[in-house]
Design a protein around this motif. Sequence first.
Motif, PDB file in Angstrom:
ATOM      1  N   ARG A 337       0.837  -1.213   0.000  1.00 30.00           N
ATOM      2  CA  ARG A 337       0.000   0.000   0.000  1.00 30.00           C
ATOM      3  C   ARG A 337       0.867   1.256   0.000  1.00 30.00           C
ATOM      4  N   GLU A 338       1.947   1.236   0.776  1.00 28.32           N
ATOM      5  CA  GLU A 338       2.836   2.389   0.830  1.00 28.32           C
ATOM      6  C   GLU A 338       3.531   2.621  -0.510  1.00 28.32           C
ATOM      7  N   LEU A 339       3.902   1.529  -1.188  1.00 24.28           N
ATOM      8  CA  LEU A 339       4.523   1.664  -2.513  1.00 24.28           C
ATOM      9  C   LEU A 339       3.559   2.297  -3.513  1.00 24.28           C
ATOM     10  N   ARG A 340       2.292   1.875  -3.469  1.00 25.92           N
ATOM     11  CA  ARG A 340       1.303   2.438  -4.390  1.00 25.92           C
ATOM     12  C   ARG A 340       1.067   3.927  -4.082  1.00 25.92           C
ATOM     13  N   LYS A 341       1.059   4.282  -2.802  1.00 23.77           N
ATOM     14  CA  LYS A 341       0.883   5.684  -2.432  1.00 23.77           C
ATOM     15  C   LYS A 341       2.048   6.530  -2.934  1.00 23.77           C
ATOM     16  N   LYS A 342       3.265   5.988  -2.802  1.00 25.34           N
ATOM     17  CA  LYS A 342       4.450   6.720  -3.258  1.00 25.34           C
ATOM     18  C   LYS A 342       4.425   6.901  -4.774  1.00 25.34           C
ATOM     19  N   GLU A 343       4.025   5.841  -5.496  1.00 24.76           N
ATOM     20  CA  GLU A 343       3.928   5.947  -6.955  1.00 24.76           C
ATOM     21  C   GLU A 343       2.920   7.015  -7.350  1.00 24.76           C
ATOM     22  N   GLN A 344       1.800   7.047  -6.647  1.00 22.81           N
ATOM     23  CA  GLN A 344       0.776   8.045  -6.948  1.00 22.81           C
ATOM     24  C   GLN A 344       1.297   9.444  -6.669  1.00 22.81           C
ATOM     25  N   ALA A 345       2.017   9.602  -5.559  1.00 20.33           N
ATOM     26  CA  ALA A 345       2.564  10.914  -5.205  1.00 20.33           C
ATOM     27  C   ALA A 345       3.621  11.366  -6.212  1.00 20.33           C
ATOM     28  N   ASP A 346       4.404  10.395  -6.735  1.00 21.82           N
ATOM     29  CA  ASP A 346       5.461  10.701  -7.704  1.00 21.82           C
ATOM     30  C   ASP A 346       4.957  10.719  -9.144  1.00 21.82           C
ATOM     31  N   ASN A 347       3.651  10.407  -9.312  1.00 25.14           N
ATOM     32  CA  ASN A 347       3.050  10.337 -10.648  1.00 25.14           C
ATOM     33  C   ASN A 347       3.774   9.310 -11.524  1.00 25.14           C
ATOM     34  N   THR A 348       4.061   8.156 -10.927  1.00 24.19           N
ATOM     35  CA  THR A 348       4.713   7.056 -11.645  1.00 24.19           C
ATOM     36  C   THR A 348       3.853   5.802 -11.516  1.00 24.19           C
ATOM     37  N   THR A 349       4.165   4.810 -12.327  1.00 24.04           N
ATOM     38  CA  THR A 349       3.478   3.517 -12.235  1.00 24.04           C
ATOM     39  C   THR A 349       4.516   2.405 -12.176  1.00 24.04           C
ATOM     40  N   TRP A 350       4.091   1.274 -11.628  1.00 26.46           N
ATOM     41  CA  TRP A 350       4.985   0.117 -11.547  1.00 26.46           C
ATOM     42  C   TRP A 350       5.303  -0.387 -12.950  1.00 26.46           C
ATOM     43  N   LYS A 351       6.567  -0.711 -13.192  1.00 18.48           N
ATOM     44  CA  LYS A 351       6.978  -1.220 -14.500  1.00 18.48           C
ATOM     45  C   LYS A 351       7.252  -2.712 -14.401  1.00 18.48           C
ATOM     46  N   GLN A 352       6.531  -3.483 -15.198  1.00 15.02           N
ATOM     47  CA  GLN A 352       6.709  -4.932 -15.200  1.00 15.02           C
ATOM     48  C   GLN A 352       8.102  -5.286 -15.713  1.00 15.02           C
ATOM     49  N   LYS A 353       8.636  -6.396 -15.212  1.00 15.84           N
ATOM     50  CA  LYS A 353      10.029  -6.732 -15.495  1.00 15.84           C
ATOM     51  C   LYS A 353      10.216  -7.517 -16.795  1.00 15.84           C
ATOM     52  N   PHE A 354       9.360  -8.509 -17.037  1.00 17.64           N
ATOM     53  CA  PHE A 354       9.589  -9.404 -18.175  1.00 17.64           C
ATOM     54  C   PHE A 354       8.414  -9.503 -19.151  1.00 17.64           C
ATOM     55  N   PHE A 355       7.349  -8.769 -18.895  1.00 13.16           N
ATOM     56  CA  PHE A 355       6.158  -8.891 -19.727  1.00 13.16           C
ATOM     57  C   PHE A 355       5.622  -7.519 -20.114  1.00 13.16           C
ATOM     58  N   ASP A 356       5.055  -7.451 -21.320  1.00 17.92           N
ATOM     59  CA  ASP A 356       4.460  -6.214 -21.829  1.00 17.92           C
ATOM     60  C   ASP A 356       2.980  -6.436 -22.086  1.00 17.92           C
ATOM     61  N   GLU A 357       2.198  -5.400 -21.862  1.00 21.10           N
ATOM     62  CA  GLU A 357       0.770  -5.458 -22.181  1.00 21.10           C
ATOM     63  C   GLU A 357       0.587  -4.967 -23.614  1.00 21.10           C
ATOM     64  N   ILE A 358       0.059  -5.852 -24.464  1.00 23.22           N
ATOM     65  CA  ILE A 358      -0.091  -5.555 -25.884  1.00 23.22           C
ATOM     66  C   ILE A 358      -1.562  -5.290 -26.199  1.00 23.22           C
ATOM     67  N   ASP A 359      -1.824  -4.168 -26.852  1.00 25.86           N
ATOM     68  CA  ASP A 359      -3.187  -3.819 -27.245  1.00 25.86           C
ATOM     69  C   ASP A 359      -3.454  -4.375 -28.641  1.00 25.86           C
ATOM     70  N   TYR A 360      -4.250  -5.438 -28.715  1.00 24.84           N
ATOM     71  CA  TYR A 360      -4.509  -6.095 -29.991  1.00 24.84           C
ATOM     72  C   TYR A 360      -5.545  -5.362 -30.844  1.00 24.84           C
ATOM     73  N   LYS A 361      -6.178  -4.351 -30.298  1.00 26.26           N
ATOM     74  CA  LYS A 361      -7.100  -3.555 -31.112  1.00 26.26           C
ATOM     75  C   LYS A 361      -6.347  -2.807 -32.205  1.00 26.26           C
ATOM     76  N   SER A 362      -5.075  -2.522 -31.958  1.00 28.71           N
ATOM     77  CA  SER A 362      -4.275  -1.769 -32.919  1.00 28.71           C
ATOM     78  C   SER A 362      -3.496  -2.676 -33.866  1.00 28.71           C
ATOM     79  N   LEU A 363      -3.716  -4.005 -33.776  1.00 28.73           N
ATOM     80  CA  LEU A 363      -2.981  -4.950 -34.611  1.00 28.73           C
ATOM     81  C   LEU A 363      -3.912  -5.693 -35.564  1.00 28.73           C
TER      82      LEU A 363
END
Length: 420
Positions: A337-363
């Motif tokens: 919870r504290e990590l999520r609060k810090k990310e929100q305060a810093d205007n950042t988001t968690w970055k996944q390490k080995f996987f990407d989210e692909i939007d197939y609507k654009s493919l």
Amino acid sequence: MSSTSATWTSFIKSIASYNGDLSSLTAPPFILSPTSLVEYPQYWSEHVDLFLAPNFIRQEANDIDAVELKHMVAVLRWFISTLKSQYCSRAESLGGEKKPLNPFLGELFLGKWTDQSASKQHGDTLLVSEQVSHHPPITAYAIENKTNKTVLQGYNGVRAFMSTTALNVRQYGHALLEYQNLKETYLITLPPLHIEGILMAAPFVELEQKSYIQSSAGYVAVIEYSGKGYFSGKSNSFKARIFKDIREAQDKTKALYTISGQWSGVSKISRGNTLASDAQVFYDANAQKAQPLSVKPIEEQGPLESRRAWQKVADAIRANDYNLIHQEKSIIENEQRELRKKEQADNTTWKQKFFDEIDYKSLTEDTDETGYIKLAKMANLSHKNVPSGTKQDSSKEQGAEEASHWRFNQEKFDTAKLAF
């Protein structure tokens, strides 16, 4: 009434009256498993020989079947081999299905299967599993065998709701299995399931409805699941049929092969659309010993690796120390919870390490390097974010706009140079 029985009764009442998704609901400590859900992808390759088997199938001069059909039979055998560990091993070893620990965002699980083949033609097989989303909970995974250029990648999320006597679970996600040397890819969907025995405090899983395996060569396997009813049937039953393509699958009499039995026990195979009296054994789950995954000692793991992160919670669960379970779980949950609060305060988001989210609507089929869109179309399956195995134009697909899926990033994985 014992305190455990009273707590169980209270828990049943709470989920029976709950209207939303139950998958992230806090469960009483005594039904928790000491294992995080992020470890579950290891069940895909506990039988490495079956996972890699299509690589070693060749077309012989006297073969009746095309080699691609032989590959499909082998892939289906491997898939059936994954079900027992995935869905009923805990009920057998722990006396009932246990709720796995909910992984935290960024949680990792790494391991490998060493080559135990007599010919040493398998090579090592690596597993990387990562919790890529917490709300909703989604685990992404990849299993790679570089020696035979074989990669399985996929992701899984669940949504659960309570009926009168069972907990019903809809699985989201799918797997893509690529045999690069064979130039073949398979799309694998995940079956719905329900957890019975809850009212008796002895939960167990039964799979239901259908799942599909679609080959890039055209062949499709349709697997239908059924369980033990009040008056008849056997637990963990299934019947699978392999067809030339999805159009042929509309007529069961056109099945090239039929496989029937119990996915937790013995199944048999025959040519055609019925199981012959002299059908051969297809797979015997009790005769095939799973190959355990090799995982680094906890003291050598990083802070995000599952067994190190949950070690104190897991020890408390094994010791049945319910106060300590709550205490140690709260530490992890509060840190998140504290990590999520810090990310929100810093205007950042968690970055996944080995996987990407692909939007197939654009493919399109031509721009989709994974082949997923083409495979889904071949099987007449939706490629949107709907329950796994949903058919195109079905009522479940109506109103579903999102079409984003998690994909393994090979470059990130290779660059990381992980120690297994």
